[in-house]
Design an enzyme around this catalytic site. Structure first.
Site, PDB file in Angstrom:
ATOM      1  N   GLY A  14       0.401  -1.940  -0.224  1.00  0.00           N
ATOM      2  CA  GLY A  14       0.245  -0.195   0.400  1.00  0.00           C
ATOM      3  C   GLY A  14       0.611   0.824   0.271  1.00  0.00           C
ATOM      4  O   GLY A  14       1.613   1.037   0.351  1.00  0.00           O
ATOM      5  N   ARG A  75       1.569  -5.018  -5.648  1.00  0.00           N
ATOM      6  CA  ARG A  75       1.634  -6.279  -4.423  1.00  0.00           C
ATOM      7  C   ARG A  75       1.576  -7.422  -5.651  1.00  0.00           C
ATOM      8  O   ARG A  75       1.092  -7.592  -7.014  1.00  0.00           O
ATOM      9  CB  ARG A  75      -0.456  -6.434  -4.626  1.00  0.00           C
ATOM     10  CG  ARG A  75      -0.439  -5.536  -3.260  1.00  0.00           C
ATOM     11  CD  ARG A  75      -1.536  -5.665  -2.677  1.00  0.00           C
ATOM     12  NE  ARG A  75      -1.252  -4.904  -1.162  1.00  0.00           N
ATOM     13  CZ  ARG A  75      -1.806  -3.698  -0.474  1.00  0.00           C
ATOM     14  NH1 ARG A  75      -3.015  -3.983  -2.067  1.00  0.00           N
ATOM     15  NH2 ARG A  75      -1.998  -3.434   0.322  1.00  0.00           N
ATOM     16  N   ASP A 106       4.262  -4.355   6.431  1.00  0.00           N
ATOM     17  CA  ASP A 106       4.187  -5.238   7.194  1.00  0.00           C
ATOM     18  C   ASP A 106       4.908  -6.762   6.367  1.00  0.00           C
ATOM     19  O   ASP A 106       5.459  -7.494   5.597  1.00  0.00           O
ATOM     20  CB  ASP A 106       2.749  -5.725   7.823  1.00  0.00           C
ATOM     21  CG  ASP A 106       3.145  -6.774   8.569  1.00  0.00           C
ATOM     22  OD1 ASP A 106       3.377  -7.372   9.105  1.00  0.00           O
ATOM     23  OD2 ASP A 106       1.669  -7.474   7.695  1.00  0.00           O
ATOM     24  N   THR A 129       3.706   2.388   5.990  1.00  0.00           N
ATOM     25  CA  THR A 129       2.216   2.533   6.095  1.00  0.00           C
ATOM     26  C   THR A 129       1.291   3.711   6.690  1.00  0.00           C
ATOM     27  O   THR A 129       2.609   4.086   7.653  1.00  0.00           O
ATOM     28  CB  THR A 129       1.593   1.372   6.329  1.00  0.00           C
ATOM     29  OG1 THR A 129       0.998   0.936   6.747  1.00  0.00           O
ATOM     30  CG2 THR A 129       3.073   0.520   7.285  1.00  0.00           C
ATOM     31  N   ASP A 131      -0.721   2.276   8.365  1.00  0.00           N
ATOM     32  CA  ASP A 131      -1.584   2.064   9.652  1.00  0.00           C
ATOM     33  C   ASP A 131      -0.769   1.864  10.732  1.00  0.00           C
ATOM     34  O   ASP A 131      -1.257   1.841  12.187  1.00  0.00           O
ATOM     35  CB  ASP A 131      -1.396   0.289   9.566  1.00  0.00           C
ATOM     36  CG  ASP A 131      -2.135   0.225   7.936  1.00  0.00           C
ATOM     37  OD1 ASP A 131      -3.223   0.947   7.198  1.00  0.00           O
ATOM     38  OD2 ASP A 131      -2.263  -0.933   7.272  1.00  0.00           O
ATOM     39  N   ASP A 133       1.709  -0.207  12.356  1.00  0.00           N
ATOM     40  CA  ASP A 133       1.072  -1.293  13.028  1.00  0.00           C
ATOM     41  C   ASP A 133       2.615  -2.145  12.893  1.00  0.00           C
ATOM     42  O   ASP A 133       2.272  -3.321  13.022  1.00  0.00           O
ATOM     43  CB  ASP A 133       0.120  -2.288  12.550  1.00  0.00           C
ATOM     44  CG  ASP A 133       0.452  -1.965  10.709  1.00  0.00           C
ATOM     45  OD1 ASP A 133       1.260  -1.469  10.114  1.00  0.00           O
ATOM     46  OD2 ASP A 133      -0.675  -3.234  10.322  1.00  0.00           O
ATOM     47  N   ARG A 175      -6.083  -1.946   9.683  1.00  0.00           N
ATOM     48  CA  ARG A 175      -6.429  -2.933   9.458  1.00  0.00           C
ATOM     49  C   ARG A 175      -6.160  -3.973  10.179  1.00  0.00           C
ATOM     50  O   ARG A 175      -4.318  -4.347  10.851  1.00  0.00           O
ATOM     51  CB  ARG A 175      -4.937  -3.848   8.329  1.00  0.00           C
ATOM     52  CG  ARG A 175      -5.385  -3.631   6.618  1.00  0.00           C
ATOM     53  CD  ARG A 175      -4.161  -4.809   6.331  1.00  0.00           C
ATOM     54  NE  ARG A 175      -3.046  -3.898   5.388  1.00  0.00           N
ATOM     55  CZ  ARG A 175      -2.100  -4.536   5.079  1.00  0.00           C
ATOM     56  NH1 ARG A 175      -2.362  -5.342   3.482  1.00  0.00           N
ATOM     57  NH2 ARG A 175      -0.789  -4.127   4.650  1.00  0.00           N
TER      58      ARG A 175
HETATM   59  P1  ADP Z   1       1.875  -3.984   2.623  1.00  0.00           P
HETATM   60  O1  ADP Z   1       3.683  -3.985   2.005  1.00  0.00           O
HETATM   61  O2  ADP Z   1       1.689  -2.379   2.686  1.00  0.00           O
HETATM   62  O3  ADP Z   1       1.615  -4.910   4.023  1.00  0.00           O
HETATM   63  P2  ADP Z   1       1.090  -6.070   1.336  1.00  0.00           P
HETATM   64  O4  ADP Z   1       0.695  -6.819   2.574  1.00  0.00           O
HETATM   65  O5  ADP Z   1       0.015  -6.188  -0.641  1.00  0.00           O
HETATM   66  O6  ADP Z   1       1.595  -5.108   1.336  1.00  0.00           O
HETATM   67  O7  ADP Z   1       2.588  -6.597   0.713  1.00  0.00           O
HETATM   68  C1  ADP Z   1       2.889  -6.441  -0.959  1.00  0.00           C
HETATM   69  C2  ADP Z   1       4.033  -7.474  -1.684  1.00  0.00           C
HETATM   70  O8  ADP Z   1       5.160  -7.892  -0.579  1.00  0.00           O
HETATM   71  C3  ADP Z   1       2.885  -8.854  -1.753  1.00  0.00           C
HETATM   72  O9  ADP Z   1       1.981  -8.176  -2.616  1.00  0.00           O
HETATM   73  C4  ADP Z   1       4.023 -10.066  -1.999  1.00  0.00           C
HETATM   74  O10 ADP Z   1       4.614  -9.373  -2.968  1.00  0.00           O
HETATM   75  C5  ADP Z   1       5.125  -9.103  -0.963  1.00  0.00           C
HETATM   76  N1  ADP Z   1       4.683 -10.695  -0.039  1.00  0.00           N
HETATM   77  C6  ADP Z   1       4.190 -10.426   0.899  1.00  0.00           C
HETATM   78  N2  ADP Z   1       3.784 -11.426   1.959  1.00  0.00           N
HETATM   79  C7  ADP Z   1       5.291 -12.374   1.934  1.00  0.00           C
HETATM   80  C8  ADP Z   1       5.580 -13.643   1.676  1.00  0.00           C
HETATM   81  N3  ADP Z   1       5.474 -13.431   3.384  1.00  0.00           N
HETATM   82  N4  ADP Z   1       6.652 -13.411   1.496  1.00  0.00           N
HETATM   83  C9  ADP Z   1       6.789 -13.234   0.397  1.00  0.00           C
HETATM   84  N5  ADP Z   1       6.775 -11.950  -0.017  1.00  0.00           N
HETATM   85  C10 ADP Z   1       5.571 -11.304   0.267  1.00  0.00           C
END
Ligand code: ADP
Length: 326
Positions: A14, A75, A106, A129, A131, A133, A175
Site C-alpha cells: 500500500g 502487489r 508489514d 504504511t 497503519d 502497525d 488493517r
Molecule cells: P504491505 O507492505 O502494505 O503490507 P502487502 O501485504 O500487500 O502490502 O505486501 C506487499 C507484497 O509483499 C506482496 O504483494 C508480496 O509480493 C510481498 N509479500 C508479502 N508477504 C510475503 C511473504 N510472506 N513472502 C514473500 N513475499 C511476500
C-alpha cells in the site's frame, strides 16, 4: 561480505504519503556516500519483470511534497513463491545490485525477510504504511499525514452530525490496528473509538451506548477501525439497528481518501531521517533490519520483530479518550 557498490530501491504494498521523501533521502544519501542507485519500479513485480533504471540525484528532484510514490507500487503474487524470488534475484544480479532498500508495510517486509533468508543479500526496510502497525517503531512513514486527513474529514462530518442528532460511525483504515482510530478520535474530539485491540476486553458498542451516547449527547461521532473482529462500521451499524433501534445511525467509510495528499512536515522529516539511516545501516554492515524511531532516536529493528503483528496500543490513550468524552 562483498563490498556494496549498488543499492536497489523499491516501494511495495500500500502506498503512503512520505514514500517519495524516503525515496529522495535514500537516493541522495547513497550517492553522497559513493554508492550507485537503481530505482526498481512497481515493487517486487518490477524486480521480476526487470523494470529497473539508474537513479541520479535529479531523478528525485521536486518530489518531497508529493503523496504516492514515483517508483509506483504493486502487489506481486509471484514473489511469494520460491521460483518468483529466484527470478527476482537473477534480475537483481544482472543489474549488479548488491543490496536492497524496501519501503513498505508489514507484507513487504515479510517478503524482504523471505528473500534475505534465501539469498545472501543485505536488505534494509523502511516502515512505509499509514497503519502504524509495525513493531519497534513509534511512527511509520505516512501515519501522521493520514491522521491529519482523518481529523480534517471528521471536523466536516461533525457539522452535519450535530445538526441532525445522529450517531455517526466513521470507518478508518488500520488493517486490524487501532492507532488511526484512537488518535484520530482524540484529535477530532470524537466520542469514542472502536478498535480491535480491546475488543476482547469489553463490548465497546454496549459501553458507548450506555456511558456516552445516551447520557448527555444528542449526536455522537465514533471512529471505527476497519476490522473483521469488530465488524467495522457497517457491522456495528447493523448491530445498532437490531439492538438499539431507537438510534439513527449513519456510516461513512473514509477509504482511500486517507492514503492521499501531500505529506505533513512530520512525515517528510521522518522519511528523510529514515532514508538517510537506511544508507548508514548498509555502510555499517547491517542487514535484514527495519529502520525505526523509538523515543525520537533511530533504531534498527530485525525484520522478525518488526512484523510480529503485536504492536501494543497505548492504554493511557484509551483512558484519555474515555475521560474526554463524558
Ligand atoms: P504491505 O507492505 O502494505 O503490507 P502487502 O501485504 O500487500 O502490502 O505486501 C506487499 C507484497 O509483499 C506482496 O504483494 C508480496 O509480493 C510481498 N509479500 C508479502 N508477504 C510475503 C511473504 N510472506 N513472502 C514473500 N513475499 C511476500
Amino acid at each position: 561480505m562483498a563490498k556494496i557498490k549498488t543499492i536497489g530501491l523499491l516501494t511495495s504494498g500500500g502506498d503512503a504519503p512520505g514514500m517519495n521523501a524516503a525515496i529522495r533521502a535514500v537516493t541522495r544519501s547513497a550517492i553522497y556516500s559513493g554508492f550507485k542507485v537503481k530505482g526498481i519500479y512497481r515493487g517486487y513485480r518490477g524486480l521480476i519483470t526487470d523494470e529497473i533504471v539508474d537513479f541520479k540525484t535529479q531523478n528525485v528532484s521536486n518530489i518531497v511534497h508529493h503523496g504516492g510514490t514515483i517508483l509506483k507500487t504493486a502487489r506481486c503474487k509471484e514473489f511469494t513463491t520460491p521460483e518468483g524470488r529466484q527470478q527476482a534475484y537473477d534480475v537483481m544480479r544482472s543489474h549488479e545490485i548488491d543490496a536492497l532498500v524496501v519501503i513498505g508495510g508489514d507484507g513487504s517486509l515479510s517478503g524482504a525477510r523471505e528473500f534475505a533468508g534465501e539469498f545472501d543479500i543485505p536488505i534494509v526496510g523502511l516502515p512505509g504504511t499509514i497503519d502504524n502497525d509495525l513493531y519497534g517503531t513509534d511512527h511509520t512513514i505516512g501515519y501522521d499525514t493520514a491522521l491529519n486527513t482523518i481529523m480534517w474529514c471528521v471536523d466536516r462530518i461533525r457539522d452535519t452530525a450535530s445538526s441532525h442528532e445522529r450517531l455517526f460511525f466513521i470507518e478508518v483504515m488500520g488493517r486490524n490496528a487501532g492507532f488511526l482510530a484512537l488518535n484520530g478520535a482524540i484529535a477530532s474530539g470524537a466520542e469514542a473509538a472502536i478498535i480491535p485491540e480491546i475488543s476482547t476486553e469489553v463490548d465497546q458498542l454496549a459501553e458507548l451506548i450506555q456511558n456516552g451516547f445516551r447520557k448527555s449527547k444528542n449526536s455522537s461521532i465514533v471512529l471505527v477501525a476497519e476490522s473483521p473482529i469488530t465488524g467495522g462500521a457497517m457491522g456495528l451499524a447493523e448491530r445498532v439497528r437490531k439492538e438499539y433501534p431507537q438510534y439513527d445511525v449513519r456510516v461513512t467509510i473514509l477509504g482511500h481518501l486517507q492514503r492521499g495528499g501531500s505529506p505533513t512536515a512530520q512525515d517528510r522529516i521522518l522519511a528523510s531521517r529514515m532514508g538517510a539511516a537506511a544508507v548508514d545501516a548498509l555502510l555499517e554492515g547491517q542487514r535484514n533490519v527495519m529502520i525505526g524511531d523509538a523515543n525520537d532516536e533511530i533504531v534498527y529493528v530485525p525484520f522478525n520483530k518488526a512484523i510480529k503483528k503485536d504492536k501494543p496500543i497505548d492504554h493511557d490513550l484509551v483512558d484519555t479518550l474515555r475521560r474526554l468524552s463524558i
